[in-house]
Enzyme design. Structure first.
Site, PDB file in Angstrom:
ATOM      1  N   GLU A  15      77.930  43.369  66.417  1.00 45.71           N
ATOM      2  CA  GLU A  15      76.480  44.100  66.651  1.00 45.71           C
ATOM      3  C   GLU A  15      75.856  44.813  65.661  1.00 45.71           C
ATOM      4  OE1 GLU A  15      76.632  48.068  68.668  1.00 45.71           O
ATOM      5  OE2 GLU A  15      78.190  47.101  69.678  1.00 45.71           O
ATOM      6  N   LYS A  51      80.886  49.108  79.074  1.00 44.03           N
ATOM      7  CA  LYS A  51      81.282  49.787  77.556  1.00 44.03           C
ATOM      8  C   LYS A  51      81.568  51.282  78.034  1.00 44.03           C
ATOM      9  CE  LYS A  51      79.033  51.836  73.371  1.00 44.03           C
ATOM     10  NZ  LYS A  51      77.887  51.895  72.468  1.00 44.03           N
TER      11      LYS A  51
END
Length: 225
Positions: free
Chosen positions: A54, A143
């Site tokens: 990412e 997350k």
């Protein structure tokens, strides 16, 4: 008579992310990477075994970096954006070739925008309430952020009520030598930030850090040779 219980619909993870996560459940966070360097670092990570990368949107020209990494890596890698704070960014991530939206929070509008575009989404959650709302809105991965404050004890408590099919991914303060307690508590993978990559470091340093994390994960899993 016992009251009936309405169970939620079966959890289903984005297919591409599921395959990449199964291959290596470590998410590389390249905060601060530049488009000129992005592909080189992406290749170093891939060669070390990483399959998920990412680029946080508070990096320089992040969409250009996402596009560069996407072009550089094979199709089995998932490339996406982190620190996605508003749903308006989702279209730009997809246009750059991104397939994953990662957030520090669990804004329902961002999660839904990602799912409408067919992208995987990993919202940041810090409480069970946030976790279940994120799943209700279509989250693929939870997350756990910030992991250094939540800790393995929280992961264990969450895992007692969150279906085992849902990946728990601690992010924040993760190092090659501290993954074991989280895995034992029920975590499935990890997001790796400054311990993996800092702006300006060479691709060789990124490769060395990536290898340390891959080796650390194998050791924590009892797979080390």
């Amino acid at each position: 008579m016992q009251p009936s219980i309405n169970l939620p619909a079966p959890y289903g993870m984005h297919a591409g992310l599921a395959n990449a996560f199964a291959a290596c459940p470590l998410i590389a966070i390249l905060r601060g990477v530049t488009p000129a360097d992005a592909a080189e670092h992406g290749r170093a990570l891939y060669e070390a075994g990483f399959r998920i990368v990412e680029v946080p949107l508070n990096s320089p020209q992040p969409f250009d970096s996402i596009a560069a990494i996407r072009e550089a890596l094979p199709a089995d890698a998932i490339v996406g954006a982190g620190t996605v704070l508003h749903p308006s960014y989702v279209d730009s991530v997809k246009a750059a070739g991104g397939e994953l939206i990662v957030m520090p929070h669990s804004d329902a509008d961002v999660v839904r925008a990602a799912k409408v575009q067919g992208l995987a989404c990993a919202p940041g959650v810090a409480t069970p309430n946030e976790a279940f709302l994120a799943l209700k809105n279509g989250a693929d991965v939870l997350k756990m952020f910030p992991a250094e404050q939540l800790g393995p004890a929280i992961a264990k408590a969450w895992r007692a009520v969150i279906a085992k099919e849902v990946p728990l991914v601690p992010v924040g303060g993760i190092a090659p030598d501290n993954m074991g307690p989280f895995l034992a508590a029920g975590a499935n993978g990890f997001g790796l930030g400054s311990a993996l990559y800092k702006p300006g470091q060479s691709a060789e340093v990124t490769a060395a850090h990536a290898k340390a994390f891959v080796d650390g994960l194998a050791l924590a899993r009892g797979e080390a040779k």
